[in-house]
Design a protein around this motif. Structure first.
Motif, PDB file in Angstrom:
ATOM      1  N   ARG A 156       9.505  25.489  21.896  1.00 55.10           N
ATOM      2  CA  ARG A 156       9.252  25.301  23.334  1.00 55.10           C
ATOM      3  C   ARG A 156       8.266  26.343  23.846  1.00 55.10           C
ATOM      4  N   LEU A 157       8.474  27.573  23.437  1.00 52.49           N
ATOM      5  CA  LEU A 157       7.593  28.641  23.893  1.00 52.49           C
ATOM      6  C   LEU A 157       6.195  28.493  23.309  1.00 52.49           C
ATOM      7  N   LEU A 174       3.077  38.362  24.797  1.00 53.10           N
ATOM      8  CA  LEU A 174       4.240  39.176  25.119  1.00 53.10           C
ATOM      9  C   LEU A 174       4.735  38.892  26.541  1.00 53.10           C
ATOM     10  N   ARG A 175       3.820  38.769  27.485  1.00 53.86           N
ATOM     11  CA  ARG A 175       4.223  38.473  28.865  1.00 53.86           C
ATOM     12  C   ARG A 175       4.924  37.125  28.953  1.00 53.86           C
ATOM     13  N   ARG A 229       8.861  36.493  30.071  1.00 54.99           N
ATOM     14  CA  ARG A 229       9.201  35.591  31.168  1.00 54.99           C
ATOM     15  C   ARG A 229      10.151  34.495  30.673  1.00 54.99           C
ATOM     16  N   PHE A 230       9.864  33.943  29.501  1.00 57.24           N
ATOM     17  CA  PHE A 230      10.680  32.866  28.924  1.00 57.24           C
ATOM     18  C   PHE A 230      12.083  33.370  28.590  1.00 57.24           C
ATOM     19  N   ALA A 238       9.672  36.357  19.098  1.00 55.51           N
ATOM     20  CA  ALA A 238       8.407  37.089  19.066  1.00 55.51           C
ATOM     21  C   ALA A 238       7.650  36.816  17.775  1.00 55.51           C
ATOM     22  N   THR A 239       8.363  36.845  16.658  1.00 58.54           N
ATOM     23  CA  THR A 239       7.730  36.615  15.362  1.00 58.54           C
ATOM     24  C   THR A 239       7.134  35.215  15.276  1.00 58.54           C
TER      25      THR A 239
END
Length: 289
Positions: A58-59, A73-74, A78-79, A123-124
């Motif tokens: 999704r991200l 990163l931002r 937020r997500f 993040a990865t």
């Protein structure tokens, strides 16, 4: 009749042991999820991994291929912290479910280490270089960016300044100075945590929770996993033996406590362990097999 014994399916402990057998191939997130199987016998670790993959997908759909690391990163922050609502469980910090990744996914509440593991995986999967930091008293996340490293508190979502990190270290530096040691440097505490170290910290959090609540049955499940994870940490073998003794399992208790005495010849608690062995009917002079 063939006489062959039926093959038994692997137990949750067998599964955990297979995951943590080798440092080079230890799947951190899967092993962290599997920690909960002592409480949730039917837990499907692969389903939990798939749930996290779905969040990452999704991200990823929102991120342009040429997005800069800082933009990624931002969007992640937020997500994770705003849209999904992950945060620290300030109302019931010592609830053991805060240490179970699948429960944290469901409630969006956890403690720093479980929140960090989910955050790091996301993040990865969006191309950031993130790792866990086993900071004293508070697990953190470190993200390596082109312009330097950013340290994030997964409990609050805040970026940590050098002053804030130094403040967290004050009690540990005081303790070091009292023992005559040199003052540790901040950078020494910001090294990436190895997967085995992360799982050990998770298990020791649960060990403390179940010890304080005097829940010996659940404590045994954690003690078993710590012995598997850290086979050379004989204090974990001792602690498992004491739990066995509390549960009335005399022979496993004697085996663990005698093994501890054999492998920890300079331990300060040897007299107390010898006494406990004597109460169990063993003199503590030889290892049981």
């Amino acid at each position: 009749m063939s006489g062959l014994l039926p093959l038994l399916p692997p137990t949750a402990l067998d599964y955990f042991a297979s995951l943590v057998a080798e440092d080079s191939s230890l799947p951190l997130l899967e092993a962290a999820i599997a920690v909960a199987q002592h409480d949730f016998a039917r837990l499907d670790t692969q389903a939990t991994l798939a749930e996290i993959d779905t969040l990452a997908a999704r991200l990823n759909q929102r991120i342009a291929r040429d997005a800069a690391p800082m933009q990624r990163l931002r969007l992640l922050n937020r997500f994770f912290f705003q849209e999904l609502g992950f945060s620290g469980n300030v109302n019931d910090y010592y609830d053991p479910r805060n240490s179970y990744v699948h429960c944290v996914l469901e409630t969006r509440r956890g403690i720093p280490i479980t929140l960090a593991l989910i955050y790091i995986e996301l993040a990865t999967q969006i191309g950031l270089n993130a790792c866990g930091v086993s900071f004293p008293g508070h697990f953190l996340v470190k993200v390596r960016m082109p312009q330097g490293e950013i340290v994030i508190d997964p409990f609050t979502g805040q970026s940590m300044s050098r002053d804030a990190l130094d403040a967290l270290l004050v009690p540990y530096r005081r303790r070091s100075s009292k023992t005559g040691g040199s003052e540790p440097l901040l950078r020494d505490f910001l090294q990436a945590a190895a997967p085995r170290e992360v799982i050990a910290r998770m298990l020791r959090n649960l060990k403390e929770i179940f010890r304080n609540s005097q829940d010996a049955a659940r404590l045994l499940g954690i003690a078993e996993r710590l012995v598997i994870l850290l086979p050379d940490a004989w204090e974990e073998r001792r602690d498992r033996g004491l739990v066995h003794a509390a549960l009335g399992a005399r022979f496993p208790a004697m085996a663990d406590l005698a093994g501890y005495l054999e492998h920890a010849p300079h331990a300060p608690d040897r007299p107390a362990i010898r006494k406990r062995l004597a109460e169990l009917g063993h003199d503590g002079t030889s290892r049981l097999h």
